[in-house]
Design a protein around this motif. Structure first.
Motif, PDB file in Angstrom:
ATOM      1  N   ALA A  71       0.600  -1.118   0.073  1.00 41.14           N
ATOM      2  CA  ALA A  71      -0.040   0.124  -0.001  1.00 41.14           C
ATOM      3  C   ALA A  71       0.931   1.194  -0.113  1.00 41.14           C
ATOM      4  N   VAL A  72       1.057   1.833  -1.325  1.00 45.24           N
ATOM      5  CA  VAL A  72       1.913   3.089  -1.219  1.00 45.24           C
ATOM      6  C   VAL A  72       1.085   4.196  -1.021  1.00 45.24           C
ATOM      7  N   SER A  73       1.753   5.105  -0.085  1.00 50.27           N
ATOM      8  CA  SER A  73       0.932   6.395   0.373  1.00 50.27           C
ATOM      9  C   SER A  73       1.793   7.471   0.067  1.00 50.27           C
ATOM     10  N   HIS A  74       1.203   8.611   0.448  1.00 50.27           N
ATOM     11  CA  HIS A  74       1.526   9.848   0.328  1.00 50.27           C
ATOM     12  C   HIS A  74       1.883  10.337   1.907  1.00 50.27           C
ATOM     13  N   ASN A  75       2.995  10.661   2.269  1.00 54.27           N
ATOM     14  CA  ASN A  75       3.136  11.141   3.629  1.00 54.27           C
ATOM     15  C   ASN A  75       3.428  12.483   3.567  1.00 54.27           C
ATOM     16  N   PRO A  76       2.609  13.538   4.045  1.00 57.09           N
ATOM     17  CA  PRO A  76       2.746  14.802   3.938  1.00 57.09           C
ATOM     18  C   PRO A  76       3.897  15.251   4.895  1.00 57.09           C
ATOM     19  N   SER A  77       4.037  14.722   5.920  1.00 54.57           N
ATOM     20  CA  SER A  77       5.299  14.912   6.709  1.00 54.57           C
ATOM     21  C   SER A  77       6.737  14.706   6.173  1.00 54.57           C
ATOM     22  N   LYS A  78       6.754  14.070   5.194  1.00 51.19           N
ATOM     23  CA  LYS A  78       8.173  13.654   4.372  1.00 51.19           C
ATOM     24  C   LYS A  78       8.322  14.538   3.357  1.00 51.19           C
ATOM     25  N   GLN A  79       9.667  15.009   2.957  1.00 48.09           N
ATOM     26  CA  GLN A  79       9.560  15.617   1.557  1.00 48.09           C
ATOM     27  C   GLN A  79      10.089  14.511   0.937  1.00 48.09           C
ATOM     28  N   GLY A  80       9.060  14.101  -0.377  1.00 46.05           N
ATOM     29  CA  GLY A  80       9.242  13.110  -1.313  1.00 46.05           C
ATOM     30  C   GLY A  80      10.115  13.800  -2.402  1.00 46.05           C
ATOM     31  N   THR A  81      10.586  12.558  -2.977  1.00 41.11           N
ATOM     32  CA  THR A  81      11.488  12.643  -4.236  1.00 41.11           C
ATOM     33  C   THR A  81      10.855  12.067  -5.416  1.00 41.11           C
ATOM     34  N   LEU A  82      10.074  10.880  -5.230  1.00 41.74           N
ATOM     35  CA  LEU A  82       9.457  10.184  -6.402  1.00 41.74           C
ATOM     36  C   LEU A  82       7.819  10.451  -6.162  1.00 41.74           C
ATOM     37  N   ASP A  83       7.000  10.734  -7.398  1.00 41.49           N
ATOM     38  CA  ASP A  83       5.640  10.785  -7.165  1.00 41.49           C
ATOM     39  C   ASP A  83       5.214   9.714  -7.022  1.00 41.49           C
ATOM     40  N   LEU A  84       3.705   9.265  -6.628  1.00 40.63           N
ATOM     41  CA  LEU A  84       3.198   8.308  -6.223  1.00 40.63           C
ATOM     42  C   LEU A  84       3.024   7.223  -7.328  1.00 40.63           C
ATOM     43  N   GLU A  85       2.746   7.596  -8.603  1.00 44.04           N
ATOM     44  CA  GLU A  85       2.769   6.620  -9.780  1.00 44.04           C
ATOM     45  C   GLU A  85       4.117   6.369 -10.315  1.00 44.04           C
ATOM     46  N   THR A  86       5.037   7.013 -10.040  1.00 44.38           N
ATOM     47  CA  THR A  86       6.489   6.602 -10.219  1.00 44.38           C
ATOM     48  C   THR A  86       6.886   5.484  -9.203  1.00 44.38           C
ATOM     49  N   ARG A  87       6.658   5.678  -7.899  1.00 35.04           N
ATOM     50  CA  ARG A  87       6.981   4.603  -7.106  1.00 35.04           C
ATOM     51  C   ARG A  87       6.202   3.352  -7.190  1.00 35.04           C
ATOM     52  N   LYS A  88       4.856   3.478  -7.702  1.00 34.67           N
ATOM     53  CA  LYS A  88       3.862   2.401  -7.944  1.00 34.67           C
ATOM     54  C   LYS A  88       4.649   1.590  -8.994  1.00 34.67           C
ATOM     55  N   ALA A  89       4.844   2.210 -10.353  1.00 31.95           N
ATOM     56  CA  ALA A  89       5.547   1.584 -11.465  1.00 31.95           C
ATOM     57  C   ALA A  89       6.796   1.273 -11.002  1.00 31.95           C
ATOM     58  N   ALA A  90       7.661   1.671 -10.247  1.00 32.08           N
ATOM     59  CA  ALA A  90       9.024   1.061  -9.894  1.00 32.08           C
ATOM     60  C   ALA A  90       8.855  -0.337  -9.216  1.00 32.08           C
ATOM     61  N   ILE A  91       7.898  -0.213  -8.088  1.00 28.32           N
ATOM     62  CA  ILE A  91       7.769  -1.404  -7.324  1.00 28.32           C
ATOM     63  C   ILE A  91       7.097  -2.703  -8.282  1.00 28.32           C
ATOM     64  N   THR A  92       5.933  -2.244  -8.935  1.00 25.94           N
ATOM     65  CA  THR A  92       5.452  -3.224  -9.893  1.00 25.94           C
ATOM     66  C   THR A  92       6.497  -3.950 -10.739  1.00 25.94           C
ATOM     67  N   ARG A  93       7.447  -3.108 -11.459  1.00 24.85           N
ATOM     68  CA  ARG A  93       8.532  -3.647 -12.012  1.00 24.85           C
ATOM     69  C   ARG A  93       9.392  -4.488 -11.423  1.00 24.85           C
ATOM     70  N   THR A  94       9.562  -4.164 -10.001  1.00 30.25           N
ATOM     71  CA  THR A  94      10.455  -5.208  -9.446  1.00 30.25           C
ATOM     72  C   THR A  94       9.592  -6.443  -9.193  1.00 30.25           C
ATOM     73  N   LEU A  95       8.483  -6.328  -8.798  1.00 26.79           N
ATOM     74  CA  LEU A  95       7.894  -7.417  -8.405  1.00 26.79           C
ATOM     75  C   LEU A  95       7.804  -8.433  -9.569  1.00 26.79           C
ATOM     76  N   GLU A  96       7.694  -7.934 -10.916  1.00 25.80           N
ATOM     77  CA  GLU A  96       7.656  -8.941 -11.991  1.00 25.80           C
ATOM     78  C   GLU A  96       9.143  -9.300 -12.209  1.00 25.80           C
TER      79      GLU A  96
END
Length: 163
Positions: A34-59
């Motif tokens: 479950a990929v979340s947006h954490n407003p208290s953290k300074q993010g680098t990768l947007d949500l969709e980029t993170r999901k895509a990277a995780i999906t590719r890793t799992l594959e």
């Protein structure tokens, strides 16, 4: 097969996260990352980029049959777990500090919805890795390629080139 949820911001998804995912799946669980947006953290990768990277890793790691990636909606984690029929949340513990942080949340999740938390000790060879430290080391020019699956490293390099 029970369903468990592995929540986090995963910015980026590290080898530590991958190890937890693999181990939870090996215990016979259907794992929902479950990929979340954490407003208290300074993010680098947007949500969709993170999901895509995780999906590719799992594959690439042949885990896509027992693991799926979803966006964690705003609201309570336990509501998301109930909606999915998940019996537990999976969390990794790198140290006693992680336990001190995670324990009250685990107790609250159980109080609110009888959702248990499965704590897995992080592999000792990965216990120094955190997404925050990976982002910091990378931003300062350090090599973090041995701490990330290739799709996460690619996403981090792309994000750095754009900014």
């Amino acid at each position: 097969m029970s369903t468990v949820v592995l929540p986090g911001s995963f910015d980026p998804f590290t080898l530590g996260h991958l190890d937890l995912t693999r181990r939870a799946a090996a215990l016979g669980h259907h794992v929902i990352i479950a990929v979340s947006h954490n407003p208290s953290k300074q993010g680098t990768l947007d949500l969709e980029t993170r999901k895509a990277a995780i999906t590719r890793t799992l594959e690439e790691r042949d885990l896509s049959q027992s693991v799926e990636v979803r966006t964690l909606p705003r609201g309570l984690l336990v509501d998301f777990c109930r909606e999915l029929g998940a019996s537990a949340v999976v969390r990794g513990l790198r140290s006693q500090l992680d336990l001190a942080y995670e324990e009250p949340m685990a107790r609250m999740n159980h109080h609110l919805a009888e959702v248990d938390t499965l704590f897995l000790l992080t592999d000792a060879t990965l216990s120094h890795i955190s997404s925050s430290l990976v982002r910091e080391v990378h931003a300062l020019g350090g090599d973090v390629s041995d701490m990330l699956p290739a799709p996460s490293m690619d996403a981090l390099r792309t994000a750095s080139a754009v900014s």
